[in-house]
Scaffold this motif. Structure first.
Motif, short mmCIF file in Angstrom:
data_model
loop_
_atom_site.label_atom_id
_atom_site.label_comp_id
_atom_site.label_asym_id
_atom_site.label_seq_id
_atom_site.Cartn_x
_atom_site.Cartn_y
_atom_site.Cartn_z
N PHE A 95 0.84 -1.21 0.00
CA PHE A 95 0.00 0.00 0.00
C PHE A 95 0.87 1.26 0.00
CE2 PHE A 95 -3.63 -2.57 1.78
CZ PHE A 95 -4.53 -2.25 0.79
N GLY A 118 -10.69 -3.09 5.91
CA GLY A 118 -9.99 -1.82 5.70
C GLY A 118 -9.19 -1.82 4.41
N ASN A 119 -9.23 -2.95 3.65
CA ASN A 119 -8.51 -2.95 2.36
C ASN A 119 -9.18 -2.00 1.38
OD1 ASN A 119 -10.30 -4.62 0.35
ND2 ASN A 119 -10.36 -5.74 2.26
N ARG A 133 -10.71 0.81 2.27
CA ARG A 133 -10.30 2.16 2.67
C ARG A 133 -8.86 2.44 2.24
NH1 ARG A 133 -11.16 3.67 8.77
NH2 ARG A 133 -10.64 5.73 7.97
N MET A 134 -7.97 1.46 2.48
CA MET A 134 -6.56 1.66 2.12
C MET A 134 -6.43 1.86 0.60
SD MET A 134 -4.61 1.51 4.91
CE MET A 134 -2.94 0.97 4.60
N THR A 163 -7.60 5.31 -0.41
CA THR A 163 -7.10 6.46 0.35
C THR A 163 -5.60 6.68 0.16
OG1 THR A 163 -8.75 6.04 2.06
CG2 THR A 163 -6.90 7.43 2.69
N ILE A 164 -4.81 5.59 0.16
CA ILE A 164 -3.35 5.74 0.17
C ILE A 164 -2.76 6.04 -1.22
CG2 ILE A 164 -1.17 4.66 0.83
CD1 ILE A 164 -2.97 5.25 3.24
N ILE A 182 0.42 13.91 3.57
CA ILE A 182 0.94 12.58 3.89
C ILE A 182 2.24 12.27 3.14
CG2 ILE A 182 -0.53 11.40 2.18
CD1 ILE A 182 -0.68 9.10 4.33
N LYS A 199 5.20 10.13 5.05
CA LYS A 199 4.52 8.83 4.90
C LYS A 199 5.23 7.73 5.70
CE LYS A 199 2.31 6.48 0.99
NZ LYS A 199 2.38 6.38 -0.51
N PHE A 250 3.30 5.69 8.51
CA PHE A 250 3.02 4.26 8.34
C PHE A 250 3.64 3.40 9.43
CE2 PHE A 250 1.11 2.29 4.45
CZ PHE A 250 0.39 3.41 4.06
N ARG A 265 -8.35 11.48 6.42
CA ARG A 265 -8.85 10.09 6.37
C ARG A 265 -7.93 9.10 7.08
NH1 ARG A 265 -10.61 9.41 -0.03
NH2 ARG A 265 -10.97 11.59 -0.48
N THR A 266 -6.61 9.26 6.88
CA THR A 266 -5.68 8.24 7.38
C THR A 266 -5.52 8.27 8.91
OG1 THR A 266 -3.95 9.79 6.71
CG2 THR A 266 -4.26 7.84 5.34
N LEU A 294 -7.22 5.43 10.17
CA LEU A 294 -7.04 4.22 9.35
C LEU A 294 -5.66 3.57 9.51
CD1 LEU A 294 -7.91 2.32 7.00
CD2 LEU A 294 -7.12 4.07 5.40
N SER A 297 -10.76 -3.21 12.66
CA SER A 297 -10.63 -3.95 11.40
C SER A 297 -10.68 -5.45 11.68
CB SER A 297 -9.29 -3.57 10.76
OG SER A 297 -8.85 -4.57 9.87
N HIS A 319 -6.16 -4.65 7.99
CA HIS A 319 -5.56 -3.49 7.32
C HIS A 319 -5.76 -2.21 8.11
CE1 HIS A 319 -4.58 -5.72 3.74
NE2 HIS A 319 -5.80 -6.20 3.68
N GLY A 320 -6.90 -2.09 8.77
CA GLY A 320 -7.17 -0.91 9.59
C GLY A 320 -6.70 -1.16 11.01
#
Lengths: 473, 215
Positions: free
Chosen positions: A194, A221-222, A224-225, A228-229, B106, B110, B114, B144-145, B148, B191, B205-206
């Motif tokens: 991602f 959340g895949n 959303r990722m 979004t990313i 971001i 990043k 991350f 958003r992130t 997330l 998630s 993922h979340g």
């Protein structure tokens, strides 16, 4: 004997795999129980189904206008809209966007339309890596398989098989059959992907015309990722997924996850109305929507078949299907398996390709009973059976209608129809049959391989009723 | 405009449209639950999907958040310095782990975002009692992130913004009239996935953990 078709060979094979059959049985039983627990009040369920049906039917009745409204609002929101008549056109559009950005890889959230497009294969042939990020899709991609269920793509695999697969593909990670550890490994691997991905792809569960909004339902959340990313987000969807109003969404969101996995709601409901604005700090700077037809407008032209397009892809019909649970998803040889695949696939690709699927139904009616938008799936199966043998093929949009018509079968039914509507012939025939009842052989080929042979009664129904003194006229 | 577009629309408009019975379409689902009942149902649903719910009030919420950070052993906390909550936490920074502020795009950080952020803290636009759901709208302050990417998401929910259903929230908050943000989100737990042999696993993922502080 004619050579068995590919479908029959696959079914035969699947029926012999008792271990996989046990996975399906257990999984479908759980899903059916989970769904039932979500709807303790039947009257409320029926009211919600009626409402969801009305929302989807309304959207379809205004489809061309709503698609244009959706397009106008998406463009206003900064989203670029593309139209594709065929899967090949849709693939070319995705490729074009990627080439413009010189992108060599794409990370994907779960999307059945991208499966329909064969997008991964198409991109890989052109040197572009397409990576699935939904955990189930990730697993089957590792093994070079396709989904066996539309919402649980790896449902046919056991924990042990997945553990072995991870160990084979990622030898640096110590072997484990602990689901939490396997999930954590997948998270780490996909996080890095991602991080670096230039483009993300997703499907669409609902597209709201009134606001120009793309809605995604998911737990991991895949989705959303993926949206979004990466700096570029491409959404692909069938043209039927549009709804008119924002106020239509809560009811559909209420019935979709409850019908699908038996969850009151999914972990994430993601409503995307545009790319990053100048003052925002994240989100893609470019959002694209690809609207795919691929036969949908042809289905649209028939008032009975149109109901097929109400589908919200919950998979409840699949979970409740006695055929699916026995033969599994792969035997269908289609993108969409189970009852919805049985009616959708032959309509999309023509009766000569997947027309055999419409025979693979006991017409038990379970699919129609659980469908959250009341698609009369058994009626449509019957209609397609009729289409496959009808003579007036100009009266149906179904491709290759009439191609399964056999002259002997047609003549037999014609004779039967004449006999059954001519009392003298019918009475003579049925009396003769009862007198010859001893001549019915015990071996009737395929029928008696798993059943006992039928025995005719000693007296016809008419005779029995007369004896009982019932006036049947 | 493209040929595909013209062809598709031409085929769709050529059809005689079905008449649809729309009497059932407009019914709005909502319940007459009082505030205590809305809180009870929200908490029950959230806990059922392994989210944490902490009851607090305007006087002590800061203590609650500080305790959560301590208990989870957080080295840092990512937040917006401009929200009501962010301001208060900033003024009491000595009681919290290292505060990180989401102030840059971001792309500019990043790697850190991350791999080095322990938890993100956000406000919420409201909540839904029926399903145990948080409503978040992305904004320049709270991107958003923030909810997330970090492995833990701490969300503050004001209990007077707790609606019985999603339909009620959309109507009462006037979503249509306000116009939707680039990303509106409903979050109903950490998630999760059951893709491996139907065994529930969290943090695919979340965020692995969702912590809700009711104020």
């Amino acid at each position: 004997m004619a050579k068995p078709t590919e479908f029959r060979v696959d079914v035969e094979k699947a029926l012999g795999k008792t271990e996989i059959r046990a996975h399906f049985r257990k999984a479908m039983d759980t899903l059916m129980i989970n769904r039932r627990n979500q709807f303790p009040d039947d009257a409320a369920l029926q009211a919600l189904r009626t409402q969801a049906q009305a929302i989807r039917a309304n959207a379809l009745s205004k489809l061309p206008e709503l698609l244009q409204q959706l397009e106008t609002n998406l463009i206003k929101n900064g989203v670029q809209v593309h139209w594709a008549e065929t899967t090949d056109e849709a693939n070319q559009i995705v490729l074009g966007i990627m080439q413009k950005h010189n992108a060599k890889s794409i990370i994907k959230g779960k999307s059945m339309v991208s499966e329909e497009m064969g997008l991964n294969h198409f991109l890989e042939e052109r040197g572009i890596e397409a990576l699935e990020s939904d955990l189930g899709e990730f697993i089957i991609q590792l093994d070079g398989e396709t989904p066996s269920h539309i919402i649980m793509p790896a449902i046919h695999k056991s924990k042990e098989q997945i553990s072995a697969l991870f160990h084979e593909k990622f030898p640096d990670i110590p072997y484990t059959d602990n689901v939490d550890e396997l999930t954590a490994s997948a998270r780490r691997i996909l996080r890095d992907k991602f991080y670096a991905a230039p483009v993300g792809l997703s499907g669409v569960n609902f597209a709201v015309a009134e606001t120009g909004t793309l809605c995604l339902v998911e737990n991991e959340g895949n989705g959303r990722m993926s949206t979004t990313i990466p700096p570029v987000h491409i959404a692909v969807t069938g043209i039927e997924k549009v709804v008119e109003k924002l106020s239509d969404i809560p009811s559909l969101l209420s019935i979709l996850p409850r019908s699908a996995t038996g969850q009151p709601i999914t972990t994430y409901f993601n409503m995307i109305s545009g790319p990053r604005k100048p003052d925002e700090k994240d989100g893609p700077t470019e959002v694209h929507l690809v609207l795919l037809d691929n036969g949908r407008s042809r289905i649209y032209s028939d008032p009975e078949l149109l109901a097929t397009l109400r589908c919200i892809r919950c998979g409840a019909c699949i979970n409740h299907c006695p055929v699916y649970v026995r033969i599994g998803g792969h035997s269908y040889g289609t993108v969409y398996p189970g009852p919805i695949g049985t009616i959708l696939e032959p309509q999309k690709s023509g009766l000569s390709v997947h027309g055999e699927l419409i025979q693979a139904s006991s017409l038990c009616g379970a699919c129609g009973e659980v469908c959250p938008v009341r698609i009369p799936i058994p009626n449509i199966i019957n209609r397609l059976r009729y289409d496959s043998v009808r003579k007036d093929t100009e009266n149906t949009p179904t491709q290759e209608a009439g191609t399964r018509r056999k002259s002997l079968e047609a003549a037999t039914w014609k004779a039967w129809s004449w006999a059954a509507s001519t009392p003298s012939v019918y009475n003579f025939g049925s009396k003769t049959a009862t007198q010859l009842r001893g001549l019915v052989p015990n071996n009737l080929g395929a029928w008696t391989s798993v059943r006992s042979a039928p025995k005719l009664a000693e007296q016809t129904l008419h005779q029995q009723l007369k004896t009982l003194g019932v006036d049947h006229e | 405009m493209s040929k595909a577009r013209a062809n598709i629309l031409q085929r769709l408009t050529a059809v005689e449209r079905p008449v649809v019975d729309l009497s059932a379409r407009e019914s709005l689902s909502r319940f007459d639950w009082d505030k205590a009942e809305r809180i009870r149902r929200f908490t029950e649903r959230m806990q059922a999907v392994r989210a944490e719910v902490h009851q607090a009030d305007r006087a002590n919420w800061l203590d609650t958040v500080a305790t959560i950070c301590q208990q989870k052993g957080l080295n840092n906390l990512l937040l917006s310095p401009t929200t009501e909550w962010g301001q208060a936490i900033t003024q009491n920074a000595e009681r919290f782990p290292t505060l990180k502020y989401y102030e840059r795009s971001i792309e500019d950080w990043k790697q850190e975002m991350f791999y080095e952020v322990d938890a993100g803290l956000t406000s919420t636009l409201g909540g839904i009692a029926e399903t145990g759901t948080l409503i978040l709208w992305s904004s320049p302050d709270e991107p958003r992130t923030l909810s997330l990417v970090p492995p833990i998401h701490i969300a503050i929910l004001e209990t007077d913004k707790l609606y019985s259903t999603f339909a009620e929230a959309v109507q009462e908050q006037g979503w249509l009239e306000q116009g939707l943000p680039t990303n509106a989100l409903l979050i109903s737990g950490p998630s999760r996935s059951a893709d491996i042999a139907q065994v529930l696993a969290y943090g695919v993922h979340g965020p692995k953990e969702l912590v809700v502080v009711l104020v």
